[in-house]
Write a protein that holds these residues in place. Structure first.
Motif, PDB file in Angstrom:
ATOM      1  N   PHE A 179      14.135 -19.919  -5.462  1.00  0.00           N
ATOM      2  CA  PHE A 179      14.357 -19.564  -7.301  1.00  0.00           C
ATOM      3  C   PHE A 179      12.039 -19.386  -7.404  1.00  0.00           C
ATOM      4  O   PHE A 179      11.886 -18.036  -8.489  1.00  0.00           O
ATOM      5  CB  PHE A 179      14.987 -19.887  -7.670  1.00  0.00           C
ATOM      6  CG  PHE A 179      16.858 -19.476  -7.230  1.00  0.00           C
ATOM      7  CD1 PHE A 179      17.025 -18.131  -7.118  1.00  0.00           C
ATOM      8  CD2 PHE A 179      17.249 -20.674  -7.192  1.00  0.00           C
ATOM      9  CE1 PHE A 179      18.062 -17.701  -6.380  1.00  0.00           C
ATOM     10  CE2 PHE A 179      18.513 -20.332  -6.301  1.00  0.00           C
ATOM     11  CZ  PHE A 179      18.973 -19.241  -5.867  1.00  0.00           C
ATOM     12  N   GLY A 180      11.601 -20.459  -6.954  1.00  0.00           N
ATOM     13  CA  GLY A 180      10.496 -20.771  -7.927  1.00  0.00           C
ATOM     14  C   GLY A 180       9.288 -19.713  -6.990  1.00  0.00           C
ATOM     15  O   GLY A 180       9.182 -18.578  -8.723  1.00  0.00           O
ATOM     16  N   PRO A 181       9.071 -18.973  -6.078  1.00  0.00           N
ATOM     17  CA  PRO A 181       8.247 -17.929  -6.184  1.00  0.00           C
ATOM     18  C   PRO A 181       9.434 -16.388  -6.209  1.00  0.00           C
ATOM     19  O   PRO A 181       8.146 -15.631  -6.597  1.00  0.00           O
ATOM     20  CB  PRO A 181       8.803 -18.049  -4.183  1.00  0.00           C
ATOM     21  CG  PRO A 181       8.948 -19.091  -3.632  1.00  0.00           C
ATOM     22  CD  PRO A 181       9.873 -19.517  -4.862  1.00  0.00           C
TER      23      PRO A 181
ATOM     24  N   GLY B 266      14.114 -25.126  -5.654  1.00  0.00           N
ATOM     25  CA  GLY B 266      12.477 -24.122  -6.062  1.00  0.00           C
ATOM     26  C   GLY B 266      11.523 -24.069  -5.527  1.00  0.00           C
ATOM     27  O   GLY B 266      11.676 -22.390  -5.579  1.00  0.00           O
TER      28      GLY B 266
ATOM     29  N   ASP C 142      12.060 -29.453 -12.988  1.00  0.00           N
ATOM     30  CA  ASP C 142      13.741 -30.133 -13.053  1.00  0.00           C
ATOM     31  C   ASP C 142      12.953 -31.746 -12.523  1.00  0.00           C
ATOM     32  O   ASP C 142      14.337 -32.340 -12.843  1.00  0.00           O
ATOM     33  CB  ASP C 142      14.021 -29.940 -11.138  1.00  0.00           C
ATOM     34  CG  ASP C 142      14.343 -28.877 -11.148  1.00  0.00           C
ATOM     35  OD1 ASP C 142      14.699 -27.584 -12.499  1.00  0.00           O
ATOM     36  OD2 ASP C 142      14.699 -28.341 -10.400  1.00  0.00           O
TER      37      ASP C 142
ATOM     38  N   GLY D 179       2.649 -16.935  -5.273  1.00  0.00           N
ATOM     39  CA  GLY D 179       3.899 -17.158  -5.983  1.00  0.00           C
ATOM     40  C   GLY D 179       4.468 -17.943  -5.301  1.00  0.00           C
ATOM     41  O   GLY D 179       5.132 -19.100  -5.843  1.00  0.00           O
ATOM     42  N   LEU D 180       3.988 -18.024  -3.830  1.00  0.00           N
ATOM     43  CA  LEU D 180       4.756 -18.823  -3.176  1.00  0.00           C
ATOM     44  C   LEU D 180       4.760 -20.771  -3.190  1.00  0.00           C
ATOM     45  O   LEU D 180       4.662 -21.092  -2.181  1.00  0.00           O
ATOM     46  CB  LEU D 180       4.671 -18.411  -1.780  1.00  0.00           C
ATOM     47  CG  LEU D 180       5.078 -17.555  -0.788  1.00  0.00           C
ATOM     48  CD1 LEU D 180       4.844 -16.173  -0.087  1.00  0.00           C
ATOM     49  CD2 LEU D 180       7.065 -17.066  -0.821  1.00  0.00           C
TER      50      LEU D 180
ATOM     51  N   ASN E 124       9.002 -24.185 -10.581  1.00  0.00           N
ATOM     52  CA  ASN E 124      10.175 -25.250 -10.945  1.00  0.00           C
ATOM     53  C   ASN E 124      10.651 -26.598 -10.495  1.00  0.00           C
ATOM     54  O   ASN E 124      11.616 -27.130 -11.600  1.00  0.00           O
ATOM     55  CB  ASN E 124      10.700 -24.188  -9.740  1.00  0.00           C
ATOM     56  CG  ASN E 124      11.949 -23.385  -9.995  1.00  0.00           C
ATOM     57  OD1 ASN E 124      13.825 -23.771 -10.108  1.00  0.00           O
ATOM     58  ND2 ASN E 124      12.211 -22.657 -10.187  1.00  0.00           N
ATOM     59  N   VAL E 125       9.962 -27.586 -10.078  1.00  0.00           N
ATOM     60  CA  VAL E 125      10.470 -28.552  -9.211  1.00  0.00           C
ATOM     61  C   VAL E 125       9.757 -29.405 -10.459  1.00  0.00           C
ATOM     62  O   VAL E 125      11.113 -30.186 -10.438  1.00  0.00           O
ATOM     63  CB  VAL E 125       9.803 -28.839  -7.810  1.00  0.00           C
ATOM     64  CG1 VAL E 125       9.584 -30.199  -7.353  1.00  0.00           C
ATOM     65  CG2 VAL E 125      10.659 -28.090  -6.091  1.00  0.00           C
TER      66      VAL E 125
ATOM     67  N   PHE F 252       2.913 -22.209  -6.500  1.00  0.00           N
ATOM     68  CA  PHE F 252       2.623 -22.168  -7.749  1.00  0.00           C
ATOM     69  C   PHE F 252       4.623 -22.204  -7.791  1.00  0.00           C
ATOM     70  O   PHE F 252       4.322 -22.688  -9.071  1.00  0.00           O
ATOM     71  CB  PHE F 252       1.854 -21.089  -8.657  1.00  0.00           C
ATOM     72  CG  PHE F 252       0.306 -21.848  -8.501  1.00  0.00           C
ATOM     73  CD1 PHE F 252       0.160 -23.423  -8.251  1.00  0.00           C
ATOM     74  CD2 PHE F 252      -0.385 -20.474  -7.822  1.00  0.00           C
ATOM     75  CE1 PHE F 252      -1.075 -23.144  -7.775  1.00  0.00           C
ATOM     76  CE2 PHE F 252      -2.069 -21.595  -7.988  1.00  0.00           C
ATOM     77  CZ  PHE F 252      -2.382 -22.245  -7.664  1.00  0.00           C
ATOM     78  N   GLY F 253       5.005 -21.086  -7.474  1.00  0.00           N
ATOM     79  CA  GLY F 253       6.723 -20.655  -7.947  1.00  0.00           C
ATOM     80  C   GLY F 253       7.296 -21.896  -8.063  1.00  0.00           C
ATOM     81  O   GLY F 253       7.880 -22.597  -8.365  1.00  0.00           O
ATOM     82  N   PRO F 254       6.870 -22.393  -6.789  1.00  0.00           N
ATOM     83  CA  PRO F 254       7.932 -23.945  -6.652  1.00  0.00           C
ATOM     84  C   PRO F 254       7.559 -25.060  -7.348  1.00  0.00           C
ATOM     85  O   PRO F 254       8.062 -25.499  -8.423  1.00  0.00           O
ATOM     86  CB  PRO F 254       7.890 -23.435  -4.636  1.00  0.00           C
ATOM     87  CG  PRO F 254       7.487 -22.570  -4.275  1.00  0.00           C
ATOM     88  CD  PRO F 254       7.037 -21.831  -5.125  1.00  0.00           C
TER      89      PRO F 254
END
Lengths: 189, 189
Positions: free
Chosen positions: A154-156, A151, B163, B151-152, B159-160, B154-156
């Motif tokens: 790949f999230g970012p 996460g 999951d 991005g760094l 994603n997390v 909110f991205g994770p």
DNA sequence: AAAAACGGAGTGAACATTCACTCCGAAAAC
DNA sequence: GTTTTCGGAGTGAATGTTCACTCCGTTTTT
């Protein structure tokens, strides 16, 4: 095969473009046929139905993508090197192929790709998985569940590429390196 | 006024649940009506059309979400404290409201929400934006375009949570703190 | 000439939206 | 207090549209 120019490929390509541009539900088969320069019926000569067409497209893109990403990957290099190598390749591939990125995104966020998600992590991500495990063993990487580490990586990536493709952000080589560095900071001990 | 003052709410709730479960295109208005215990026509007494229903639902969820996230936010605290506070609140909200998370996700990844993305960053994320700027000024945060930093962060997160909701991962308080810490590592200088 | 590939009008199912009607609580008339 | 009238929330069968998919006549390949 026939001497006709490859209609199957034309159909797949038209599907990729249209779905990337307009989404699954914005692209009727009639439109795919038109864009591919083909009759509607021809689609059904090559694919059982629309679902199978889309799944096939996914499979082919996935294979291409995987081949590119693991190009030049060397098991013997240090963990950090290999991490950067894989990240760079993924970023480069997705940035160079925005249509494929958009298609894959849509695919995963739809009933089509729900089951594929796990597979993606288990099979396509296998060397990546092993890499993180080794990083943990060497005390370089935070001791967290792999899913969390994925996460953080790949999230970012997904987020930033989306912003790049939509013009919110201009990624260049320099920024990309800094991004990969930041991602490493997130997972490193 | 109305005999059942709750029909509007019932419709919105049914829409939320169904779209979270089945996606936009898996939920015909007839199904919304049935689930809400309402006639199909009634939907159109309260909402101009299906699009407006969905936009309205988004607006209401967004307001609720925003109110929760900025609860107890204190401008005077140190940057890191405030960062953790906001992240915690967002995570907690989205983990406690998986249906809303799934709905919002779908909304943003669809023609409905394309334009909303920018707005989201500009308005709802405004205090967050200011926080990062201050962090940069104090030399705590990497000097990168805000979009990258977002991005760094909110991205994770996205994603997390995905999951977690799909059962791939079990997030608890401890893991959450470590995740927020890792996110800070990614953006800190 | 036979077989394979192709095209696209046609078909039926699914859907969003409409509209003529019902029904009930409340106001008006008694 | 009782009856009549009225407004408007609520409804769902009917409508028109969109779409995936089929069928068969035509064209191309062998």
């Amino acid at each position: 095969m026939s001497r006709q120019p490859d209609k199957r490929t034309a159909i797949l390509l038209a599907t990729l473009k249209l779905i990337a541009e307009r989404g699954f539900h914005g692209t009727p088969t009639s439109m795919i046929a038109e864009r591919a320069g083909v009759g509607v019926g021809t689609i059904y000569r090559y694919f059982k139905d629309k679902d199978q067409l889309i799944h096939t497209l996914y499979e082919e893109l996935e294979a291409k993508n995987k081949a590119f990403v693991y190009q030049g990957y060397e098991e013997e290099r240090p963990v950090l090197d290999r991490f950067q190598h894989l990240c760079r390749n993924i970023y480069r591939y997705l940035l160079a192929n925005p249509l494929e990125f958009r298609f894959l995104e849509q695919y995963f966020d739809s009933p089509y790709g729900v089951a594929k998600m796990r597979q993606k992590l288990d099979s396509a991500g296998e060397p990546f998985h092993a890499l993180l495990k080794e990083g943990k063993r060497q005390g370089l990487v935070k001791d967290m569940p792999p899913t969390l580490l994925f996460g953080l990586i790949f999230g970012p990536m997904i987020n930033v590429i989306k912003d790049h493709d939509s013009g919110l952000l201009k990624l260049d080589e320099v920024l990309l390196e800094r991004l990969i560095e930041a991602t490493w900071d997130a997972i490193k001990k």
